[in-house]
Design a protein around this motif. Structure first.
Motif, mmCIF file in Angstrom:
data_model
loop_
_atom_site.group_PDB
_atom_site.id
_atom_site.type_symbol
_atom_site.label_atom_id
_atom_site.label_comp_id
_atom_site.label_asym_id
_atom_site.label_seq_id
_atom_site.Cartn_x
_atom_site.Cartn_y
_atom_site.Cartn_z
ATOM 1 N N GLU A 137 -23.036 -19.254 -49.241
ATOM 2 C CA GLU A 137 -22.205 -20.340 -48.717
ATOM 3 C C GLU A 137 -21.939 -20.172 -47.218
ATOM 4 N N ARG A 138 -21.582 -18.955 -46.826
ATOM 5 C CA ARG A 138 -21.293 -18.703 -45.408
ATOM 6 C C ARG A 138 -22.565 -18.822 -44.573
ATOM 7 N N GLN A 139 -23.663 -18.321 -45.104
ATOM 8 C CA GLN A 139 -24.935 -18.384 -44.388
ATOM 9 C C GLN A 139 -25.393 -19.828 -44.200
ATOM 10 N N LEU A 140 -25.258 -20.630 -45.245
ATOM 11 C CA LEU A 140 -25.615 -22.034 -45.115
ATOM 12 C C LEU A 140 -24.723 -22.748 -44.101
ATOM 13 N N SER A 141 -23.470 -22.306 -44.001
ATOM 14 C CA SER A 141 -22.569 -22.938 -43.035
ATOM 15 C C SER A 141 -23.048 -22.714 -41.601
ATOM 16 N N VAL A 142 -23.754 -21.590 -41.368
ATOM 17 C CA VAL A 142 -24.329 -21.353 -40.037
ATOM 18 C C VAL A 142 -25.375 -22.421 -39.736
ATOM 19 N N LEU A 143 -26.242 -22.699 -40.704
ATOM 20 C CA LEU A 143 -27.276 -23.710 -40.506
ATOM 21 C C LEU A 143 -26.666 -25.094 -40.294
ATOM 22 N N VAL A 144 -25.680 -25.436 -41.119
ATOM 23 C CA VAL A 144 -25.037 -26.746 -40.992
ATOM 24 C C VAL A 144 -24.332 -26.869 -39.641
ATOM 25 N N GLU A 145 -23.659 -25.795 -39.218
ATOM 26 C CA GLU A 145 -22.972 -25.795 -37.920
ATOM 27 C C GLU A 145 -23.985 -25.910 -36.777
ATOM 28 N N ALA A 146 -25.104 -25.226 -36.894
ATOM 29 C CA ALA A 146 -26.116 -25.275 -35.839
ATOM 30 C C ALA A 146 -26.652 -26.690 -35.662
ATOM 31 N N VAL A 147 -26.964 -27.342 -36.769
ATOM 32 C CA VAL A 147 -27.470 -28.717 -36.688
ATOM 33 C C VAL A 147 -26.383 -29.650 -36.169
ATOM 34 N N GLY A 148 -25.141 -29.368 -36.577
ATOM 35 C CA GLY A 148 -24.024 -30.155 -36.062
ATOM 36 C C GLY A 148 -23.904 -30.070 -34.548
ATOM 37 N N ARG A 149 -24.215 -28.903 -33.995
ATOM 38 C CA ARG A 149 -24.175 -28.736 -32.544
ATOM 39 C C ARG A 149 -25.229 -29.602 -31.846
ATOM 40 N N LEU A 150 -26.229 -30.017 -32.611
ATOM 41 C CA LEU A 150 -27.271 -30.894 -32.071
ATOM 42 C C LEU A 150 -26.958 -32.362 -32.343
ATOM 43 N N GLY A 151 -25.757 -32.609 -32.885
ATOM 44 C CA GLY A 151 -25.327 -33.974 -33.127
ATOM 45 C C GLY A 151 -25.799 -34.575 -34.426
ATOM 46 N N ILE A 152 -26.160 -33.717 -35.396
ATOM 47 C CA ILE A 152 -26.702 -34.196 -36.673
ATOM 48 C C ILE A 152 -25.882 -33.612 -37.820
ATOM 49 N N GLU A 153 -25.540 -34.440 -38.779
ATOM 50 C CA GLU A 153 -24.760 -33.988 -39.946
ATOM 51 C C GLU A 153 -25.704 -33.654 -41.093
ATOM 52 N N ALA A 154 -25.614 -32.431 -41.577
ATOM 53 C CA ALA A 154 -26.479 -31.967 -42.660
ATOM 54 C C ALA A 154 -25.633 -31.443 -43.813
ATOM 55 N N VAL A 155 -26.207 -31.464 -45.024
ATOM 56 C CA VAL A 155 -25.498 -30.972 -46.211
ATOM 57 C C VAL A 155 -26.466 -30.222 -47.121
#
Length: 344
Positions: free
Chosen positions: A100-118
Motif C-alpha cells: 500500500e505504501r509503495q503504491l502510494s509512491v507511484l500514485v504520488e509521483a504521477v500526481g506530481r505530473l498532474g495526472i490522477e492514478a488509482v
C-alpha cells in the motif's frame, strides 16, 4: 521501522543484468530500510516465473529484431519493455514492506505530473480505467520486492508485435480493444518523458517515507557485488532459465480465473503421474512453482490427485505466505474444482 531509504538507478539496458542486480539488492537489503531501484530494458519481453515463453511471445521475431526474452523471479504475466518504459522495484525486509505504501509512491509521483492514478484489480495501476503500470511481487525468506512498469513512450505497435494474447484474455475483445486499454503517460501530456518520471518517483519516494535518503552503489552492500551480479546475469541469460524445457505432456487443460490463468499438464504412464507442469500468470509464484512436485508418483485418480493438491495447499498455508498481496479469495477451491472437472 524504516529508518533510512536508498535509491539506485542503472544506465544499463541489458535485461539479464538488470534482473541480476535486482536479485542482488533483494538478497542484501539492509534492515530498517527500503530501496527504490529504477531501471530500463532495451526491447525485451519479460515473462513471469511460471510462464511458457513460446506461448507468451513471438520469440523468433523478437530475437531477429535484436530483442531479448527474460524471465523474472516473480509471478504474473508477460510484459514488453523498451526505452520508453521505466521499471521500478521496491525492496525491503518483511517488517518494512508495505504494498500500500509503495503504491502510494507511484500514485504520488504521477500526481506530481498532474495526472490522477488509482490501483486497480489484482496488480495494475490505471488512469481513467486505462493501464499504465503492471505490478508483480516476490519474497524469499524475510526479503521482499514489489516491481512494476511505468509506460511513458512505449511503442504499442512493438508491444502488439511481440506479445501473444491468450485466447481466454481475448474472448469477446479484439486486439485493438486490448491495446486501447493501455496508455502511455505521454499520451496524456506530451511533455512527460523518462527523466521527468524518474525525478517524480525519487521525489515522491522521499516524501512518502520522510526519512533520510541517499544514493546506493551495489558495492556499498558487498565488496564483491560486481562479480556476484555478473555470475547471476549468466544464469538469467541462460537458455534453460529463459526458455526452459518443453515436455510432450499427454494430458492437459487450462482455464482462466479472476486471480489468473492456469494450464495444468501431466505425463501419465501405467496410471501414475511421471511428470507434471504448470503454466500460469498468477502472482503466487512460489506456490505454483512447487505445485508439480506434489503430483509426481500419484495415481491418476480423482482421490490421489486431489490429495496431492490439498497437500500443496496445506504446505503453503503452513509456510510464510507471500506478503505481496492479500490472500486470493477462493483460489484453493477454484483449483480443486478445475482439477476434478477437467480431468475426472
Amino acid at each position: 521501522m524504516v529508518k533510512q531509504i536508498f535509491t539506485i538507478s542503472t544506465a544499463g539496458t541489458d535485461p539479464w543484468r538488470n534482473i541480476a542486480l535486482e536479485e542482488f539488492l533483494l538478497l542484501n537489503v539492509p534492515e530498517n530500510s527500503v530501496i527504490l531501484y529504477l531501471w530500463r530494458n532495451h526491447r525485451t519481453v519479460v515473462i513471469g516465473r511460471n510462464q511458457n515463453a513460446w506461448n507468451e511471445c513471438r520469440v523468433e521475431r523478437l530475437e531477429a529484431d535484436g530483442g531479448k526474452v527474460a524471465r523474472r523471479l516473480s509471478g504474473g504475466g508477460a510484459v514488453f519493455h523498451d526505452l520508453g518504459n521505466v521499471n521500478f522495484t521496491f525492496i525491503a525486509r518483511k517488517a518494512d514492506y508495505s504494498v500500500e505504501r509503495q503504491l502510494s509512491v507511484l500514485v504520488e509521483a504521477v500526481g506530481r505530473l498532474g495526472i490522477e492514478a488509482v490501483p486497480s484489480g489484482r496488480n495494475d495501476v490505471t488512469i481513467s480505467g486505462r493501464k499504465f503500470s503492471g505490478n508483480a511481487f516476490y519474497q524469499t525468506g524475510d526479503n521482499c520486492y514489489h516491481h512494476g512498469t511505468i509506460l511513458i513512450r512505449t511503442d504499442k505497435e512493438d508491444l502488439a508485435r511481440y506479445l501473444k494474447a491468450a485466447p481466454a484474455k481475448l474472448a469477446g475483445k479484439g486486439v485493438d480493444s486490448v491495446r486501447s486499454r493501455v496508455v502511455n503517460l505521454s499520451e496524456l501530456d506530451e511533455t512527460i518523458d523518462v527523466e521527468r518520471v524518474r525525478e517524480a518517483m525519487l521525489a515522491a519516494f522521499a516524501e512518502v517515507y520522510a526519512v533520510p535518503c541517499r544514493e546506493l552503489l551495489p558495492t556499498d552492500l558487498h565488496p564483491d557485488a560486481d562479480a556476484m551480479i555478473e555470475r547471476r546475469r549468466e544464469f538469467f541469460a541462460s537458455w534453460d532459465w529463459r526458455l526452459g524445457r518443453s515436455l510432450p505432456f499427454d494430458i492437459s487443460a487450462e482455464r482462466r480465473f479472476p486471480w489468473g490463468g492456469i494450464k495444468l499438464q501431466f505425463q501419465v504412464e501405467r496410471g501414475r503421474v511421471e511428470d507434471a507442469g504448470v503454466e500460469t500468470d498468477a502472482l503466487q509464484a512460489d506456490f505454483f512453482a512447487a505445485l508439480p512436485e506434489y503430483f509426481l508418483g500419484a495415481h491418476f485418480t480423482r482421490e490421489e490427485m486431489l490429495g496431492a493438491l490439498n497437500r500443496a495447499i496445506a504446505a503453503e498455508a503452513e509456510g510464510d505466505a507471500a506478503v505481496s498481496t492479500a490472500p486470493v479469495a477462493g483460489l484453493a477451491d477454484d483449483l480443486r474444482d478445475f482439477l476434478t472437472e477437467e480431468f475426472f
